[in-house]
Structure formats: structure tokens, C-alpha cells
Design a protein around this motif. Structure first.
Motif, mmCIF file in Angstrom:
data_model
loop_
_atom_site.group_PDB
_atom_site.id
_atom_site.type_symbol
_atom_site.label_atom_id
_atom_site.label_comp_id
_atom_site.label_asym_id
_atom_site.label_seq_id
_atom_site.Cartn_x
_atom_site.Cartn_y
_atom_site.Cartn_z
ATOM 1 N N UNK A 230 0.709 -1.211 -0.216
ATOM 2 C CA UNK A 230 0.264 0.248 -0.195
ATOM 3 C C UNK A 230 1.120 1.285 0.277
ATOM 4 N N UNK A 231 1.702 1.249 1.084
ATOM 5 C CA UNK A 231 3.007 2.600 0.613
ATOM 6 C C UNK A 231 3.588 2.846 -0.630
ATOM 7 N N UNK A 232 3.946 1.640 -0.387
ATOM 8 C CA UNK A 232 4.761 1.894 -1.846
ATOM 9 C C UNK A 232 3.912 2.627 -3.335
ATOM 10 N N UNK A 233 2.660 1.530 -2.957
ATOM 11 C CA UNK A 233 1.988 2.077 -3.906
ATOM 12 C C UNK A 233 1.147 3.412 -4.407
ATOM 13 N N UNK A 234 0.831 3.801 -3.348
ATOM 14 C CA UNK A 234 0.552 5.705 -2.877
ATOM 15 C C UNK A 234 1.705 6.401 -3.679
ATOM 16 N N UNK A 235 2.879 5.742 -3.198
ATOM 17 C CA UNK A 235 4.338 6.779 -3.218
ATOM 18 C C UNK A 235 4.196 6.858 -4.578
ATOM 19 N N UNK A 236 4.583 5.803 -5.583
ATOM 20 C CA UNK A 236 4.468 5.353 -6.789
ATOM 21 C C UNK A 236 3.788 6.786 -7.601
ATOM 22 N N UNK A 237 1.903 6.129 -7.442
ATOM 23 C CA UNK A 237 1.406 7.304 -7.988
ATOM 24 C C UNK A 237 1.742 8.657 -7.910
ATOM 25 N N UNK A 238 2.151 8.866 -6.160
ATOM 26 C CA UNK A 238 2.162 9.906 -5.845
ATOM 27 C C UNK A 238 3.170 10.927 -7.214
ATOM 28 N N UNK A 239 4.468 10.317 -7.692
ATOM 29 C CA UNK A 239 5.667 10.935 -8.312
ATOM 30 C C UNK A 239 5.141 10.786 -9.480
ATOM 31 N N UNK A 240 4.071 10.133 -9.914
ATOM 32 C CA UNK A 240 3.066 9.484 -11.523
ATOM 33 C C UNK A 240 4.033 8.348 -12.181
ATOM 34 N N UNK A 241 4.826 7.709 -11.052
ATOM 35 C CA UNK A 241 5.675 6.398 -11.554
ATOM 36 C C UNK A 241 4.412 5.652 -11.801
ATOM 37 N N UNK A 242 3.634 5.559 -13.192
ATOM 38 C CA UNK A 242 2.517 4.954 -13.773
ATOM 39 C C UNK A 242 3.310 3.345 -13.746
ATOM 40 N N UNK A 264 -8.090 3.303 -1.525
ATOM 41 C CA UNK A 264 -6.986 3.687 -2.747
ATOM 42 C C UNK A 264 -8.146 3.290 -3.903
ATOM 43 N N UNK A 265 -9.524 3.640 -4.287
ATOM 44 C CA UNK A 265 -10.354 3.446 -5.395
ATOM 45 C C UNK A 265 -9.988 4.619 -6.568
ATOM 46 N N UNK A 266 -9.610 5.615 -5.374
ATOM 47 C CA UNK A 266 -9.926 6.720 -6.519
ATOM 48 C C UNK A 266 -8.177 7.227 -6.635
ATOM 49 N N UNK A 267 -7.295 7.050 -6.309
ATOM 50 C CA UNK A 267 -6.180 6.960 -6.968
ATOM 51 C C UNK A 267 -5.392 5.951 -7.842
ATOM 52 N N UNK A 268 -6.143 4.129 -7.919
ATOM 53 C CA UNK A 268 -6.272 3.013 -8.376
ATOM 54 C C UNK A 268 -6.892 3.779 -9.883
ATOM 55 N N UNK A 269 -8.067 4.707 -9.962
ATOM 56 C CA UNK A 269 -8.476 4.943 -10.881
ATOM 57 C C UNK A 269 -7.606 5.460 -12.030
ATOM 58 N N UNK A 270 -7.207 7.198 -10.878
ATOM 59 C CA UNK A 270 -6.170 7.544 -11.607
ATOM 60 C C UNK A 270 -5.245 7.040 -12.476
ATOM 61 N N UNK A 271 -4.804 6.694 -11.100
ATOM 62 C CA UNK A 271 -3.516 5.675 -11.621
ATOM 63 C C UNK A 271 -3.726 4.836 -13.341
ATOM 64 N N UNK A 272 -5.325 3.625 -13.138
ATOM 65 C CA UNK A 272 -5.082 3.148 -14.276
ATOM 66 C C UNK A 272 -5.840 4.132 -15.480
ATOM 67 N N UNK A 273 -6.315 5.703 -15.289
ATOM 68 C CA UNK A 273 -6.851 6.819 -16.423
ATOM 69 C C UNK A 273 -5.430 6.732 -17.124
ATOM 70 N N UNK A 274 -3.949 7.841 -16.357
ATOM 71 C CA UNK A 274 -2.579 7.484 -16.567
ATOM 72 C C UNK A 274 -2.370 6.394 -17.648
ATOM 73 N N UNK A 275 -1.988 5.156 -17.271
ATOM 74 C CA UNK A 275 -1.989 4.152 -17.609
ATOM 75 C C UNK A 275 -2.131 4.318 -19.145
ATOM 76 N N UNK A 276 -3.701 4.389 -19.304
ATOM 77 C CA UNK A 276 -4.607 4.093 -20.808
ATOM 78 C C UNK A 276 -3.855 5.350 -21.562
ATOM 79 N N UNK A 277 -3.930 6.435 -20.197
ATOM 80 C CA UNK A 277 -3.248 7.119 -21.508
ATOM 81 C C UNK A 277 -2.439 7.488 -21.985
ATOM 82 N N UNK A 278 -1.335 7.210 -20.848
ATOM 83 C CA UNK A 278 -0.129 7.081 -21.637
ATOM 84 C C UNK A 278 0.067 5.920 -23.002
#
Length: 338
Positions: A230-242, A264-278
Motif C-alpha cells: 500500500x505504501x509503495x503504491x501510494x508513493x509511486x502514484x504520487x510521483x506519477x511512476x505509472x 485506494x479506489x480513487x488513486x487506482x482510477x487515476x493510475x489506470x486513467x494515466x496508464x491508459x492515456x500513456x
């Protein structure tokens, strides 16, 4: 009295007849022994006619004659003893019989003492062999025999203490190995198998305090690993390491139930959206650069990871044409290399 006299009278001729037969036998044995000794002496002291000197040769016949003579004298002694017993009174015979029986009993007692020590030595060896083979139950059974049958309680207790120590050491080794096996499962993050194995270890070694909380140990290790994810996921999402965040999210999904995943759903959606966008940007760049191989690779990833998205539908419509172009592009490249 008359009956007794007649019995004695009838026994006397029988005894006399037996004595006569024995005397003949003894005389025959004496004669045979004498013959063997004489013949054996001549054979042993052979005089060579050529040299007139005595040569000592085989003494077997002479030795046989001497042995025969000794046996004959022994028979004579036995016969004289039997004759004395036969001529004695009933009380004297009974006394002699009791003495003989006591002598035999004494002999049996001596045999038992000798065999007892031999059996005791064999029992010691058997106990030692079982200890070396780690057959502690068999060793304890024989230790009980040593104590109860042979009466060696002190020695039996010494063996019992040695067996208990050896068994305790052996069990500690087995417990060490079992705990190490569980820890290896934890290190591989195979927590389900570790829980099952820990339960088995707790049942097998229930008397050991070292395994009392082994399943709890596994659950705590699982919780620590989950919180670390959980900690590593939030850190990676925070620095946009998708890319890292996506991998962590997939791993984290194995350990979170619906309630635990909610924060973690909101963060996960943001990560998924950025991943799809990338991925969309990478796909468009590959098509623009006419890098058909890269376009196929990114397009297949979009279809695989976001199968229900609009972007995946658009990629499916053109992916076959992209594969054909990629194949042609690879063929041209190979010709140019040739």
C-alpha cells in the motif's frame, strides 16, 4: 520284612550280572588301550634299517591309546561309585540323590548368572543401536526391561536420561526445519500455503511452545507485506511512476478485500486513467513514426489491459492491418541487412 529281603535278593543277582558285564567291558577297554599304546609306540619310534637310528613319526595312534586308557580309568571310577551307591541303604541313596540334585541346581543357577550377564551386555548393545538409529521408543522399551527384568534401575535411569536428551535435541532440529520451511513460504509471499503448513506444524509439535503462535506469525507477515505494498503504491502514484504503480496495484489486489480496497479506489482510477492515456499516446506516436512493430505491441497491450475501453475497440479495428505492415517492414529490414 520277608518282602524286603526277597527284593534285596532279587536285586542282588541283577546287580551282580550287571557288574560282570561291566567288568568284561572294562577289561576289553583296557586290552584295546594297551594294544593301541604298544602299536602307537612302535609307529612313533620307527627305527630306520638303513641308518639304525630311531625316527619319530606319526604319534596319532599312541595319543589315541593314551586317551582310551584315561577313559577306561574314568569308567572304572564311575562303576565303583555306582556299585557303592547300589550297595548303600535307602536313606544313603536318598541323601546322595539330594546332593546330586543340589549340585545340578547349583549348576543351573551358575548358568543363569552367566547368561544373565551375557543378556545384559546384549541388551546394552541393542539400546545403544536404537539410540543411534533414533528409534527412541524401542530404546525406552528395552530400558524398561533392563529395570524390571534385570533389576539394574540406576543404569536404566542413566539410559533413560540419555534417550530423553537425544530425543529432545532431535525434535528441536525438526522444529527448526519446520519453522524455516514456513519462513521460506513467507519470503515467497505464498501466505496461503504458509498458513496451512503452520497449522500442521502446530498440530505435530503441539507440546512445543515455539510453534504455539506460528499461524499468527504468518498472518502478521502477510499484513506487513500488504501494508508495504500500500505504501509503495501510494508513493509511486504520487510521483506519477505509472508503470510501477500499476504493477503494485496488481499485486495489492491479491490481498485486499472490497472494504480494504475502498480507500485506494480513487488513486487506482487515476493510475489506470494515466496508464491508459500513456498507452494511447505511445500508440499514436508509433503509428505516426510508422514503427508498425511498436504500434502492434502497444496496441495488443491496450486490448489486454483495457479490453472494454473505447480505445481498445479502435485498436482492434486496425490491429490486423498493423500486423501486416509490421511483417512487411521486418522483411524489408532483413533484405537491407543482406
Amino acid at each position: 520284612m520277608a518282602n524286603q529281603g526277597s527284593s534285596a535278593g532279587s536285586a542282588a543277582p541283577a546287580a551282580g550280572g550287571n557288574n560282570g558285564a561291566i567288568a568284561v567291558l572294562v577289561l576289553a577297554m583296557l586290552a584295546g588301550s594297551a594294544f593301541l599304546i604298544v602299536q602307537g609306540y612302535h609307529i612313533f619310534n620307527f627305527e630306520d634299517p638303513a641308518t639304525n637310528h630311531v625316527k619319530y613319526t606319526d604319534g596319532t595312534v599312541l595319543a589315541l591309546g593314551i586317551v582310551s586308557l584315561v577313559i577306561t580309568f574314568a569308567v572304572i571310577v564311575v562303576c565303583l561309585q555306582l556299585n557303592r551307591l547300589g550297595s548303600g541303604t535307602g536313606s544313603e541313596q536318598a541323601s546322595l540323590s539330594d546332593s546330586a540334585r543340589d549340585a545340578l541346581m547349583l549348576s543351573d543357577t551358575a548358568k543363569r548368572i552367566i547368561y544373565r550377564e551375557r543378556d545384559r551386555q546384549a541388551l546394552r548393545r541393542a539400546i545403544r543401536e536404537d539410540i543411534d538409529k533414533r528409534d527412541y521408543e524401542g530404546a525406552l522399551t528395552m530400558v524398561a526391561m533392563m529395570s524390571q527384568v534385570y533389576g539394574h534401575r540406576i543404569e536404566a535411569e542413566q539410559f533413560r536420561s540419555e534417550i530423553e536428551v537425544a530425543r529432545a535435541v532431535e525434535q528441536e532440529k525438526k522444529i527448526d526445519e519446520a519453522i524455516r520451511n514456513v519462513d521460506q513460504m513467507i519470503a515467497r509471499h505464498d501466505f496461503e500455503a504458509a498458513i496451512i503448513e503452520a497449522g500442521k506444524v502446530e498440530r505435530v509439535y503441539a507440546e512445543s511452545e515455539r510453534v504455539d503462535n506460528l499461524r499468527k506469525h504468518v498472518r502478521e507477515a502477510k499484513d506487513r507485506y500488504k501494508h508495504e505494498l500500500e505504501r509503495k503504491f501510494l508513493e509511486a502514484a504520487g510521483r506519477d511512476d505509472i508503470e510501477v504503480a500499476m504493477e503494485l496495484m496488481k499485486e495489492l489486489d491479491k490481498y485486499l478485500n472490497e472494504g480494504e480496497a475502498a480507500p485506494f479506489l480513487e488513486t487506482a482510477r487515476g493510475v489506470i486513467g494515466k496508464k491508459r492515456q500513456n498507452l494511447g499516446v505511445q500508440f499514436k506516436l508509433a503509428v505516426h513514426d510508422r514503427d508498425w512493430t511498436a504500434a502492434v505491441r502497444v496496441g495488443e497491450q491496450i486490448i489486454r489491459e483495457f479490453p472494454n475501453s473505447k480505445m481498445a475497440g479502435e485498436v482492434r479495428a486496425v490491429v490486423d492491418e498493423l500486423r501486416a505492415r509490421a511483417t512487411g517492414q521486418q522483411a524489408v529490414g532483413q533484405r537491407e541487412l543482406v
